[in-house]
Write a protein that holds these residues in place. Sequence first.
Motif, PDB file in Angstrom:
ATOM      1  N   GLY A 133      -1.181   7.247  -1.458  1.00 21.42           N
ATOM      2  CA  GLY A 133      -2.707   6.908  -1.290  1.00 21.42           C
ATOM      3  C   GLY A 133      -3.264   5.606  -1.434  1.00 21.42           C
ATOM      4  O   GLY A 133      -4.300   5.252  -0.748  1.00 21.42           O
ATOM      5  N   GLN A 134      -2.410   4.663  -2.013  1.00 22.25           N
ATOM      6  CA  GLN A 134      -2.986   3.359  -1.582  1.00 22.25           C
ATOM      7  C   GLN A 134      -3.031   2.694  -0.601  1.00 22.25           C
ATOM      8  O   GLN A 134      -3.964   1.826  -0.061  1.00 22.25           O
ATOM      9  CB  GLN A 134      -1.979   2.446  -2.789  1.00 22.25           C
ATOM     10  N   ASN A 136      -2.893   4.625   2.147  1.00 23.79           N
ATOM     11  CA  ASN A 136      -4.164   5.248   2.931  1.00 23.79           C
ATOM     12  C   ASN A 136      -5.296   4.666   2.708  1.00 23.79           C
ATOM     13  O   ASN A 136      -6.280   4.847   3.615  1.00 23.79           O
ATOM     14  CB  ASN A 136      -4.026   6.732   2.468  1.00 23.79           C
ATOM     15  N   ALA A 137      -5.562   4.338   1.418  1.00 20.31           N
ATOM     16  CA  ALA A 137      -7.089   3.616   1.047  1.00 20.31           C
ATOM     17  C   ALA A 137      -7.250   2.380   1.823  1.00 20.31           C
ATOM     18  O   ALA A 137      -8.523   2.228   2.403  1.00 20.31           O
ATOM     19  CB  ALA A 137      -7.173   3.397  -0.410  1.00 20.31           C
ATOM     20  N   GLY A 138      -6.134   1.693   1.861  1.00 24.12           N
ATOM     21  CA  GLY A 138      -6.329   0.382   2.667  1.00 24.12           C
ATOM     22  C   GLY A 138      -6.397   0.721   4.189  1.00 24.12           C
ATOM     23  O   GLY A 138      -7.483   0.047   4.702  1.00 24.12           O
ATOM     24  N   LEU A 139      -5.796   1.742   4.656  1.00 22.94           N
ATOM     25  CA  LEU A 139      -5.792   1.724   6.067  1.00 22.94           C
ATOM     26  C   LEU A 139      -7.327   2.281   6.372  1.00 22.94           C
ATOM     27  O   LEU A 139      -7.900   2.135   7.359  1.00 22.94           O
ATOM     28  CB  LEU A 139      -4.711   2.641   6.649  1.00 22.94           C
ATOM     29  N   ALA A 140      -7.877   3.039   5.500  1.00 25.70           N
ATOM     30  CA  ALA A 140      -8.911   3.963   5.928  1.00 25.70           C
ATOM     31  C   ALA A 140     -10.201   3.004   5.922  1.00 25.70           C
ATOM     32  O   ALA A 140     -11.103   3.258   6.329  1.00 25.70           O
ATOM     33  CB  ALA A 140      -9.284   4.900   4.662  1.00 25.70           C
ATOM     34  N   MET A 141     -10.133   1.899   5.143  1.00 25.83           N
ATOM     35  CA  MET A 141     -10.990   0.988   5.373  1.00 25.83           C
ATOM     36  C   MET A 141     -11.100   0.000   6.374  1.00 25.83           C
ATOM     37  O   MET A 141     -11.888  -0.989   6.429  1.00 25.83           O
ATOM     38  CB  MET A 141     -11.493   0.416   3.826  1.00 25.83           C
ATOM     39  N   GLY A 142     -10.022  -0.061   7.152  1.00 21.95           N
ATOM     40  CA  GLY A 142      -9.848  -0.589   8.407  1.00 21.95           C
ATOM     41  C   GLY A 142      -8.839  -1.605   8.282  1.00 21.95           C
ATOM     42  O   GLY A 142      -8.921  -2.462   9.224  1.00 21.95           O
ATOM     43  N   LEU A 143      -8.320  -1.741   7.158  1.00 26.21           N
ATOM     44  CA  LEU A 143      -7.261  -2.856   7.059  1.00 26.21           C
ATOM     45  C   LEU A 143      -6.196  -2.684   7.999  1.00 26.21           C
ATOM     46  O   LEU A 143      -5.724  -1.256   8.112  1.00 26.21           O
ATOM     47  CB  LEU A 143      -6.673  -3.039   5.781  1.00 26.21           C
ATOM     48  N   GLN A 147      -2.282  -6.190   6.954  1.00 28.37           N
ATOM     49  CA  GLN A 147      -3.129  -6.520   5.692  1.00 28.37           C
ATOM     50  C   GLN A 147      -2.996  -5.642   4.597  1.00 28.37           C
ATOM     51  O   GLN A 147      -2.917  -6.033   3.418  1.00 28.37           O
ATOM     52  CB  GLN A 147      -4.720  -6.420   6.409  1.00 28.37           C
ATOM     53  N   HIS A 151      -2.296  -7.482   1.131  1.00 19.20           N
ATOM     54  CA  HIS A 151      -3.403  -7.735   0.072  1.00 19.20           C
ATOM     55  C   HIS A 151      -3.226  -6.475  -0.989  1.00 19.20           C
ATOM     56  O   HIS A 151      -3.643  -6.646  -2.020  1.00 19.20           O
ATOM     57  CB  HIS A 151      -4.921  -7.394   0.797  1.00 19.20           C
ATOM     58  N   VAL A 152      -2.379  -5.245  -0.466  1.00 24.49           N
ATOM     59  CA  VAL A 152      -2.372  -4.204  -1.637  1.00 24.49           C
ATOM     60  C   VAL A 152      -0.763  -3.960  -2.016  1.00 24.49           C
ATOM     61  O   VAL A 152      -0.729  -4.134  -3.265  1.00 24.49           O
ATOM     62  CB  VAL A 152      -2.854  -2.852  -0.751  1.00 24.49           C
ATOM     63  N   PRO A 155       1.368  -7.345  -3.496  1.00 26.84           N
ATOM     64  CA  PRO A 155       0.800  -7.987  -4.700  1.00 26.84           C
ATOM     65  C   PRO A 155       1.154  -6.934  -5.720  1.00 26.84           C
ATOM     66  O   PRO A 155       1.476  -7.510  -6.892  1.00 26.84           O
ATOM     67  CB  PRO A 155      -0.704  -8.107  -4.465  1.00 26.84           C
ATOM     68  N   VAL A 156       1.106  -5.718  -5.553  1.00 28.03           N
ATOM     69  CA  VAL A 156       1.586  -4.692  -6.572  1.00 28.03           C
ATOM     70  C   VAL A 156       2.922  -4.683  -6.954  1.00 28.03           C
ATOM     71  O   VAL A 156       3.404  -4.556  -8.066  1.00 28.03           O
ATOM     72  CB  VAL A 156       0.760  -3.360  -6.464  1.00 28.03           C
TER      73      VAL A 156
ATOM     74  N   PRO B  73      -7.959   0.545  13.172  1.00 33.51           N
ATOM     75  CA  PRO B  73      -8.573   0.030  12.101  1.00 33.51           C
ATOM     76  C   PRO B  73     -10.022  -0.254  12.439  1.00 33.51           C
ATOM     77  O   PRO B  73     -10.730   0.150  11.625  1.00 33.51           O
ATOM     78  CB  PRO B  73      -7.674  -1.471  12.236  1.00 33.51           C
ATOM     79  N   PHE B  83     -11.175   9.444  -1.991  1.00 29.13           N
ATOM     80  CA  PHE B  83      -9.828  10.146  -2.235  1.00 29.13           C
ATOM     81  C   PHE B  83     -10.148  10.776  -3.683  1.00 29.13           C
ATOM     82  O   PHE B  83     -10.848  10.267  -4.460  1.00 29.13           O
ATOM     83  CB  PHE B  83      -8.810   9.043  -2.322  1.00 29.13           C
ATOM     84  N   GLU B  87      -8.002   5.860  -6.024  1.00 29.57           N
ATOM     85  CA  GLU B  87      -7.059   4.818  -5.051  1.00 29.57           C
ATOM     86  C   GLU B  87      -7.757   3.343  -4.800  1.00 29.57           C
ATOM     87  O   GLU B  87      -8.020   2.728  -3.981  1.00 29.57           O
ATOM     88  CB  GLU B  87      -6.944   5.252  -3.754  1.00 29.57           C
ATOM     89  N   PHE B  89      -7.575  -0.402  -5.997  1.00 31.22           N
ATOM     90  CA  PHE B  89      -6.290  -1.220  -5.905  1.00 31.22           C
ATOM     91  C   PHE B  89      -6.233  -2.145  -7.433  1.00 31.22           C
ATOM     92  O   PHE B  89      -7.307  -2.535  -7.638  1.00 31.22           O
ATOM     93  CB  PHE B  89      -6.518  -2.447  -4.744  1.00 31.22           C
TER      94      PHE B  89
END
Lengths: 240, 242
Positions: A133-134, A136-143, A147, A151-152, A155-156, B73, B83, B87, B89
């Motif tokens: 889901g992490q 997906n969340a990044g992709l969903a906002m257009g990253l 990226q 950024h996600v 780092p984690v 993108p 979600f 989700e 970060f």
Amino acid sequence: MGVYNWNWSILFKEPYLGWIISGFGNTILIALLAWAIAFPLGSVIGILRTVENRVLRLAATTYVEIFRNIPLLVQMFLWYFVVPELLPADWGRWVKRDLPYPQFITVVLCLGLYTAARVAEQVRSGIEAIPRGQRNAGLAMGLTPTQVYRHVLIPVAYRTIIPPLTSDFLGVFKNSSLALTIGVLELTAQSRQIEEYTFAAFEAFAVATVLYCLVTGLVIAIMRVVETRTRIVGAITVGG
Amino acid sequence: MIEIKNVSKWYGTFRVLDDCSMAIAKGEVVVICGPSGSGKSTLIKCVNGLEPFTKGEITVDGISVGARSTNLPKLRSRIGMVFQNFELFPHMTAADNIVLAQQKVLGRGAEEARAKAQELLARMGLSEQAAKFPAQLSGGQQQRVAIARALAMDPIAMLFDEPTSALDPEMITEVLDVMVKLAEEGMTMAVVTHEMGFARRVAHRVVFMDQGAIVEDATKADFFGKPRSERAQLFLSKILTH
């Protein structure tokens, strides 16, 4: 059984003190240089093992399987004795005749490439432990996928894998002792040499042991600080 | 605004989506419901290309989601998504979560992005929480930050994938309130949810799915009032008894 004659003072006499210092220096240098190869290379390979592209993933997996499945000592011999023979004639001659510090460079390369495979596995597991889901969340906002990694995921993941990475970093210091098999005078080799010259086996290996422990202890302490500094606020921690 | 035409999807031989067609007009709020495993989450994830589909076509604002030439993108940045598990970060504060894509995707400056984040957090009643990390927030607060994060991109539509399913009952309301407000402001929304109260209040249409197929696509009045498919009736009777 006779009485062992302790003679700690031997360690502070020349040439033995000089041997210990130069051996210790070589150990540190081998380990740091090997890590300088292992960490970036292992990171790239570990990341590639998690990407969508099948060819890249397969290449990275092949690397890991080759380098972690062959015993380190065998790899050392392969690099030193076999690889120069497999190179094109000109290169082989150059490696055998003109390459400066051939043993030292072989050890650094061998240890670096071997440890990279281990680092890659830590990085991969760190990334794979992050819920889908992490991403997906990044992709969903257009990253872009890159990226999302930058950024996600990365780092984690790196925060998660600090403890196992510490083990691998310690590993390069300890594994550097195998360098003695191809004639690099690092800490273990120098201790053996002192033992052969003076029969002060306990003293010679005691000092090696203490120096190894000092370095690894220092590494552990530094990594603890890094771990605390980068800890994700509120994340579940064990032991702490 | 969003058009889904004859979309099917297989996982191997298992059909997850079965010839689904529906459209969402600008300003419309559509609730998608159905038993678990009916394909509703998969369908909504197809809309912004998080899930690929095998057959059919989906267009958003005239742009085909499945086309190879589409800049995914860029298209995704115009559709907000929320979600089930928030989700957020975990290594970023609430404010940083909202700032990230504004800067990296839209190219906004740090100051502008931060101001936008503050404004949205205020709208969510979360001004105090801006500097907190996700793990320091309650589930309801996290989900509201996630909504703010999606809104920061000034989306033309919002997708919600079971936004309240992971929440404790007392936190569901605070999230639904935000969503109701959003709907009333005219946001185009597709909401996968079992919250029939929410559907009754703001939905224009209700879509009912079962076994990967859209079984019923009706206006709210029709869905809750007039006779409808047996499966939808059964489903409603089960979830409305409690």
